[in-house]
Design a protein around this motif. Structure first.
Motif, PDB file in Angstrom:
ATOM      1  N   GLY A   2       0.816  -1.196   0.000  1.00  0.00           N
ATOM      2  CA  GLY A   2       0.000   0.000   0.000  1.00  0.00           C
ATOM      3  C   GLY A   2       0.856   1.256   0.000  1.00  0.00           C
ATOM      4  O   GLY A   2       2.024   1.234   0.364  1.00  0.00           O
ATOM      5  N   ILE A   3       0.250   2.329  -0.407  1.00  0.00           N
ATOM      6  CA  ILE A   3       0.961   3.605  -0.480  1.00  0.00           C
ATOM      7  C   ILE A   3       1.455   4.011   0.908  1.00  0.00           C
ATOM      8  O   ILE A   3       2.575   4.475   1.074  1.00  0.00           O
ATOM      9  N   GLU A   4       0.615   3.808   1.934  1.00  0.00           N
ATOM     10  CA  GLU A   4       0.982   4.205   3.286  1.00  0.00           C
ATOM     11  C   GLU A   4       2.155   3.387   3.832  1.00  0.00           C
ATOM     12  O   GLU A   4       2.934   3.873   4.644  1.00  0.00           O
ATOM     13  N   ALA A   9      10.049   7.692  -0.345  1.00  0.00           N
ATOM     14  CA  ALA A   9       9.250   8.536  -1.233  1.00  0.00           C
ATOM     15  C   ALA A   9       9.129   7.899  -2.619  1.00  0.00           C
ATOM     16  O   ALA A   9       8.072   7.952  -3.252  1.00  0.00           O
ATOM     17  N   LYS A  10      10.220   7.276  -3.072  1.00  0.00           N
ATOM     18  CA  LYS A  10      10.192   6.601  -4.377  1.00  0.00           C
ATOM     19  C   LYS A  10       9.196   5.444  -4.357  1.00  0.00           C
ATOM     20  O   LYS A  10       8.477   5.200  -5.330  1.00  0.00           O
ATOM     21  N   GLY A  11       9.163   4.728  -3.246  1.00  0.00           N
ATOM     22  CA  GLY A  11       8.223   3.612  -3.094  1.00  0.00           C
ATOM     23  C   GLY A  11       6.785   4.088  -3.100  1.00  0.00           C
ATOM     24  O   GLY A  11       5.911   3.468  -3.696  1.00  0.00           O
ATOM     25  N   LYS A  12       6.522   5.210  -2.413  1.00  0.00           N
ATOM     26  CA  LYS A  12       5.174   5.779  -2.393  1.00  0.00           C
ATOM     27  C   LYS A  12       4.748   6.199  -3.801  1.00  0.00           C
ATOM     28  O   LYS A  12       3.622   5.973  -4.215  1.00  0.00           O
ATOM     29  N   GLN A  13       5.694   6.767  -4.537  1.00  0.00           N
ATOM     30  CA  GLN A  13       5.406   7.197  -5.911  1.00  0.00           C
ATOM     31  C   GLN A  13       5.116   5.984  -6.795  1.00  0.00           C
ATOM     32  O   GLN A  13       4.186   6.005  -7.600  1.00  0.00           O
ATOM     33  N   ALA A  14       5.897   4.921  -6.630  1.00  0.00           N
ATOM     34  CA  ALA A  14       5.682   3.709  -7.426  1.00  0.00           C
ATOM     35  C   ALA A  14       4.339   3.069  -7.084  1.00  0.00           C
ATOM     36  O   ALA A  14       3.610   2.622  -7.980  1.00  0.00           O
ATOM     37  N   ALA A  15       4.000   3.032  -5.803  1.00  0.00           N
ATOM     38  CA  ALA A  15       2.727   2.444  -5.381  1.00  0.00           C
ATOM     39  C   ALA A  15       1.550   3.251  -5.935  1.00  0.00           C
ATOM     40  O   ALA A  15       0.549   2.677  -6.368  1.00  0.00           O
ATOM     41  N   THR A  16       1.679   4.559  -5.933  1.00  0.00           N
ATOM     42  CA  THR A  16       0.629   5.416  -6.482  1.00  0.00           C
ATOM     43  C   THR A  16       0.452   5.156  -7.978  1.00  0.00           C
ATOM     44  O   THR A  16      -0.669   5.021  -8.468  1.00  0.00           O
ATOM     45  N   GLY A  17       1.562   5.066  -8.696  1.00  0.00           N
ATOM     46  CA  GLY A  17       1.502   4.796 -10.135  1.00  0.00           C
ATOM     47  C   GLY A  17       0.867   3.449 -10.427  1.00  0.00           C
ATOM     48  O   GLY A  17       0.058   3.312 -11.355  1.00  0.00           O
ATOM     49  N   LEU A  18       1.214   2.440  -9.627  1.00  0.00           N
ATOM     50  CA  LEU A  18       0.643   1.104  -9.819  1.00  0.00           C
ATOM     51  C   LEU A  18      -0.858   1.113  -9.557  1.00  0.00           C
ATOM     52  O   LEU A  18      -1.632   0.515 -10.308  1.00  0.00           O
TER      53      LEU A  18
END
Length: 62
Positions: A2-4, A9-18
């Motif tokens: 999950g995004i949370e 920050a890169k992981g959050k961006q990747a999760a959002t894109g997915l």
């Protein structure tokens, strides 16, 4: 993931894109089929059956 829960920050961006890509794909599939995709347990059962024609419960009994 999950995004949370993404640690960087890169992981959050990747999760959002997915998440956005999955939503676009779901809308596209719903438009092509002409009806909304099932959600939750119904969707799990539908996907399980489509792979080999057997329900998840039947596969566990084997």
């Amino acid at each position: 993931m999950g995004i949370e829960q993404a640690p960087t920050a890169k992981g959050k961006q990747a999760a959002t894109g997915l998440e956005q890509a999955a939503a676009r794909d779901e809308r596209k599939t719903e438009a092509e089929t002409g009806h909304p995709l099932k959600k939750g347990a119904d969707r799990f059962e539908e996907r399980s059956k489509s792979s080999d024609g057997k329900s998840a419960g039947a596969k566990q009994k084997e």
